[in-house]
Each structure stands twice: as C-alpha cells, then as structure tokens.
Design a protein around this motif. Structure first.
Motif, PDB file in Angstrom:
ATOM      1  N   ARG A  55       0.766  -1.056   0.094  1.00 48.29           N
ATOM      2  CA  ARG A  55      -0.059   0.068  -0.080  1.00 48.29           C
ATOM      3  C   ARG A  55       1.083   1.466  -0.046  1.00 48.29           C
ATOM      4  NH1 ARG A  55      -1.742  -3.819   2.725  1.00 48.29           N
ATOM      5  NH2 ARG A  55      -4.015  -4.758   2.482  1.00 48.29           N
ATOM      6  N   GLU A  56       0.548   2.107  -0.866  1.00 48.23           N
ATOM      7  CA  GLU A  56       1.526   3.323  -1.214  1.00 48.23           C
ATOM      8  C   GLU A  56       1.313   4.249   0.117  1.00 48.23           C
ATOM      9  OE1 GLU A  56      -0.237   5.672  -4.279  1.00 48.23           O
ATOM     10  OE2 GLU A  56       1.496   7.051  -4.215  1.00 48.23           O
ATOM     11  N   GLY A  57       0.010   4.538   0.757  1.00 49.26           N
ATOM     12  CA  GLY A  57      -0.194   5.358   1.881  1.00 49.26           C
ATOM     13  C   GLY A  57       0.806   4.777   2.896  1.00 49.26           C
ATOM     14  N   GLU A  58       0.539   3.599   3.119  1.00 47.18           N
ATOM     15  CA  GLU A  58       1.405   3.168   4.458  1.00 47.18           C
ATOM     16  C   GLU A  58       2.707   3.233   4.203  1.00 47.18           C
ATOM     17  OE1 GLU A  58       0.757  -1.222   5.165  1.00 47.18           O
ATOM     18  OE2 GLU A  58       0.892  -0.714   7.346  1.00 47.18           O
ATOM     19  N   LEU A  59       3.471   3.195   3.166  1.00 44.76           N
ATOM     20  CA  LEU A  59       4.635   3.886   2.983  1.00 44.76           C
ATOM     21  C   LEU A  59       4.902   5.109   2.992  1.00 44.76           C
ATOM     22  CD1 LEU A  59       5.758   2.078  -0.496  1.00 44.76           C
ATOM     23  CD2 LEU A  59       6.645   1.472   1.860  1.00 44.76           C
ATOM     24  N   VAL A  60       4.074   6.044   2.845  1.00 47.56           N
ATOM     25  CA  VAL A  60       4.184   7.640   3.114  1.00 47.56           C
ATOM     26  C   VAL A  60       4.157   7.618   4.468  1.00 47.56           C
ATOM     27  CG1 VAL A  60       2.975   9.389   3.064  1.00 47.56           C
ATOM     28  CG2 VAL A  60       3.032   8.221   1.057  1.00 47.56           C
ATOM     29  N   GLU A  61       3.423   7.021   5.365  1.00 47.73           N
ATOM     30  CA  GLU A  61       3.413   6.950   6.759  1.00 47.73           C
ATOM     31  C   GLU A  61       4.524   6.498   7.592  1.00 47.73           C
ATOM     32  OE1 GLU A  61      -1.715   6.981   6.824  1.00 47.73           O
ATOM     33  OE2 GLU A  61      -0.462   5.384   8.081  1.00 47.73           O
ATOM     34  N   TRP A  62       4.853   5.520   6.982  1.00 51.39           N
ATOM     35  CA  TRP A  62       6.339   4.901   7.483  1.00 51.39           C
ATOM     36  C   TRP A  62       7.448   6.096   7.080  1.00 51.39           C
ATOM     37  CZ3 TRP A  62       5.622  -0.648   5.446  1.00 51.39           C
ATOM     38  CH2 TRP A  62       4.950  -1.475   6.197  1.00 51.39           C
ATOM     39  N   HIS A  64       7.306   9.157   7.163  1.00 48.29           N
ATOM     40  CA  HIS A  64       7.167   9.997   8.075  1.00 48.29           C
ATOM     41  C   HIS A  64       7.664   9.848   9.508  1.00 48.29           C
ATOM     42  CE1 HIS A  64       3.209  11.882   5.788  1.00 48.29           C
ATOM     43  NE2 HIS A  64       4.373  12.115   5.179  1.00 48.29           N
ATOM     44  N   GLU A  65       7.774   8.498   9.615  1.00 53.32           N
ATOM     45  CA  GLU A  65       8.383   8.193  11.144  1.00 53.32           C
ATOM     46  C   GLU A  65       9.795   8.439  10.999  1.00 53.32           C
ATOM     47  OE1 GLU A  65       7.843   4.173  12.559  1.00 53.32           O
ATOM     48  OE2 GLU A  65       5.691   4.099  11.489  1.00 53.32           O
ATOM     49  N   ALA A  66      10.397   8.482   9.790  1.00 54.28           N
ATOM     50  CA  ALA A  66      12.034   8.810   9.891  1.00 54.28           C
ATOM     51  C   ALA A  66      12.282  10.254  10.084  1.00 54.28           C
ATOM     52  CB  ALA A  66      12.432   8.394   8.324  1.00 54.28           C
ATOM     53  N   LEU A  67      10.916  11.050  10.300  1.00 48.95           N
ATOM     54  CA  LEU A  67      11.553  12.713  10.630  1.00 48.95           C
ATOM     55  C   LEU A  67      11.906  12.894  12.027  1.00 48.95           C
ATOM     56  CD1 LEU A  67       8.035  14.324   9.258  1.00 48.95           C
ATOM     57  CD2 LEU A  67      10.298  14.914   8.492  1.00 48.95           C
ATOM     58  N   ASP A  68      11.696  11.567  13.097  1.00 51.18           N
ATOM     59  CA  ASP A  68      11.983  11.502  14.364  1.00 51.18           C
ATOM     60  C   ASP A  68      12.834  10.570  14.831  1.00 51.18           C
ATOM     61  OD1 ASP A  68      10.696  14.166  14.823  1.00 51.18           O
ATOM     62  OD2 ASP A  68       8.871  13.368  14.740  1.00 51.18           O
ATOM     63  N   ASP A  69      12.199   9.230  14.186  1.00 59.02           N
ATOM     64  CA  ASP A  69      12.991   7.907  15.117  1.00 59.02           C
ATOM     65  C   ASP A  69      13.973   7.272  14.286  1.00 59.02           C
ATOM     66  OD1 ASP A  69      10.661   8.691  16.568  1.00 59.02           O
ATOM     67  OD2 ASP A  69       9.265   7.002  15.657  1.00 59.02           O
ATOM     68  N   PHE A  70      14.524   7.738  13.235  1.00 62.40           N
ATOM     69  CA  PHE A  70      15.442   6.945  12.495  1.00 62.40           C
ATOM     70  C   PHE A  70      16.479   7.830  11.826  1.00 62.40           C
ATOM     71  CE2 PHE A  70      11.542   4.490  12.062  1.00 62.40           C
ATOM     72  CZ  PHE A  70      11.906   3.256  12.596  1.00 62.40           C
ATOM     73  N   VAL A  71      17.833   7.201  11.792  1.00 60.62           N
ATOM     74  CA  VAL A  71      19.028   8.038  11.356  1.00 60.62           C
ATOM     75  C   VAL A  71      19.086   8.015   9.952  1.00 60.62           C
ATOM     76  CG1 VAL A  71      20.060   7.828  13.623  1.00 60.62           C
ATOM     77  CG2 VAL A  71      20.579   6.145  11.805  1.00 60.62           C
ATOM     78  N   ALA A  90       7.102  12.652   0.188  1.00 59.66           N
ATOM     79  CA  ALA A  90       7.632  12.272   1.604  1.00 59.66           C
ATOM     80  C   ALA A  90       9.119  12.136   1.717  1.00 59.66           C
ATOM     81  CB  ALA A  90       6.948  10.861   1.966  1.00 59.66           C
ATOM     82  N   VAL A  91       9.921  11.540   0.632  1.00 58.78           N
ATOM     83  CA  VAL A  91      11.310  11.494   0.805  1.00 58.78           C
ATOM     84  C   VAL A  91      12.227  12.858   0.788  1.00 58.78           C
ATOM     85  CG1 VAL A  91      13.313  10.659  -0.649  1.00 58.78           C
ATOM     86  CG2 VAL A  91      11.325   9.096  -0.410  1.00 58.78           C
ATOM     87  N   THR A  95      15.101  14.940   6.447  1.00 58.87           N
ATOM     88  CA  THR A  95      16.516  15.332   6.290  1.00 58.87           C
ATOM     89  C   THR A  95      17.561  14.207   6.562  1.00 58.87           C
ATOM     90  OG1 THR A  95      16.278  15.593   8.917  1.00 58.87           O
ATOM     91  CG2 THR A  95      15.731  17.489   7.290  1.00 58.87           C
ATOM     92  N   VAL A  96      17.333  12.864   6.829  1.00 59.38           N
ATOM     93  CA  VAL A  96      18.217  11.934   6.947  1.00 59.38           C
ATOM     94  C   VAL A  96      18.332  11.386   5.658  1.00 59.38           C
ATOM     95  CG1 VAL A  96      17.512  11.276   9.242  1.00 59.38           C
ATOM     96  CG2 VAL A  96      16.120  10.350   7.298  1.00 59.38           C
ATOM     97  N   PRO A  97      19.682  10.694   5.355  1.00 58.37           N
ATOM     98  CA  PRO A  97      19.849   9.980   4.087  1.00 58.37           C
ATOM     99  C   PRO A  97      18.684   8.736   3.695  1.00 58.37           C
ATOM    100  CG  PRO A  97      21.655   9.538   5.508  1.00 58.37           C
ATOM    101  CD  PRO A  97      20.672  10.473   6.555  1.00 58.37           C
TER     102      PRO A  97
END
Ligand code: DQA
Length: 150
Positions: A55-62, A64-71, A90-91, A95-97
């Motif tokens: 699902r495309e929207g699920e990828l978008v929401e995931w 978004h998690e990289a805004l705060d929770d992943f390097v 979304a990409v 700000t992370v690679p």
C-alpha cells in the motif's frame, strides 16, 4: 545504549520475491534479504527496522516516522517509484539520508521504469545489484550517518 535505527522499506509485490519473475529479480526471498540487512546493519552498529507493504499510503506514513525516529532510510519503492509523487514528496521532506534500491537495473528495462519519482528526491540510488544492493545501501547509509559531510 541502544543502537541508532535505520528504516528499511519495501513496496508492492516484494513480498513474493523468490517466486516472482526470477530471471529479473533472482531467487532470494524477502526474508533472506531481511537477514542480509540485519547482518550488515550490525556490522555498522545500527539496528534495522525492516518492513514491506503493498500500500502506497502506508509507505508514506512509515517515511514520516523517519522525521523523528530513524537516522536513515533504505527504500525499494518497487513500482511506486515510477508512479508516486506522494513518495517523492515524503522522501523530500526528510533530512536523514535516503538510499533507494532496485534489485533490477530499471534503466535497462521498459521506458516506463525510466521515470523514477523517488530517485529525484533520494540521496543515492542503487539499481541492478540484486539483493546485494540492500547490503550496499545499508553500508552507504552507515557511512553518511558516521560522517554526514561525505
Ligand atoms: C523493482 C523494479 C520496479 O520497476 C518493479 O516495479 C519492482 C521491483 C526492483 O527491485 O527491481 O517491483 O523495484
């Protein structure tokens, strides 16, 4: 101390890797790719959160998690690379690679695969290295996390 976390995302039809067009995508299953990713992440003292969705929207929401929770992020958007402005946006918002992976060399294939909306927002793209592309992508994210000026 917990290890820095990277997000590894897989788009549609990658759940059937191993049975899907092996001439194009090889016989390695997604579970085997997940093992490769965890091994490479551990080499770089990272922890990988590995996910797949159709699902495309699920990828978008995931993403978004990289805004705060992943390097960093590794993503094989599969066919959505060629169609999704939402994934591009979304990409672009991160700000992370973000390293995009395609198992096959999409540039050698049909013209509709030569449009890649994720590539135009990603930090780097690895296409045509098969399952090893994921290992290379994790290593590259790790190098950028260790030295963001690279
Ligand atoms: C793919 C390439 C895409 O064009 C295709 O739609 C996929 C897999 C790859 O890994 O080679 O589903 O992303």
């Amino acid at each position: 101390m917990t290890a820095p976390r990277i997000l590894v995302l897989n788009g549609p039809n990658l759940d059937i890797l191993g049975r899907r067009d092996p001439a194009q995508y090889g016989t390695t299953t997604l579970a085997e790719i997940e093992a490769i990713v965890h091994t490479e992440a551990a080499v770089h003292e990272l922890e990988a959160d590995f996910r797949q969705t159709n699902r495309e929207g699920e990828l978008v929401e995931w993403l978004h998690e990289a805004l705060d929770d992943f390097v960093g992020v590794v993503i094989n958007p599969a066919a959505y690379a060629h169609t999704s402005v939402a994934l591009h946006d979304a990409v672009e918002a991160l700000t992370v690679p973000v390293v995009e992976v395609h198992l096959s060399n999409t540039w050698k294939r049909e013209p509709f695969r030569h449009v890649d909306h994720v590539a135009t927002a990603a930090t780097a793209v690895i296409a045509g290295a098969g399952a090893d592309g994921y290992r290379l992508a994790v290593a590259h994210v790790a190098s950028l996390v260790a030295d963001p000026t690279d």
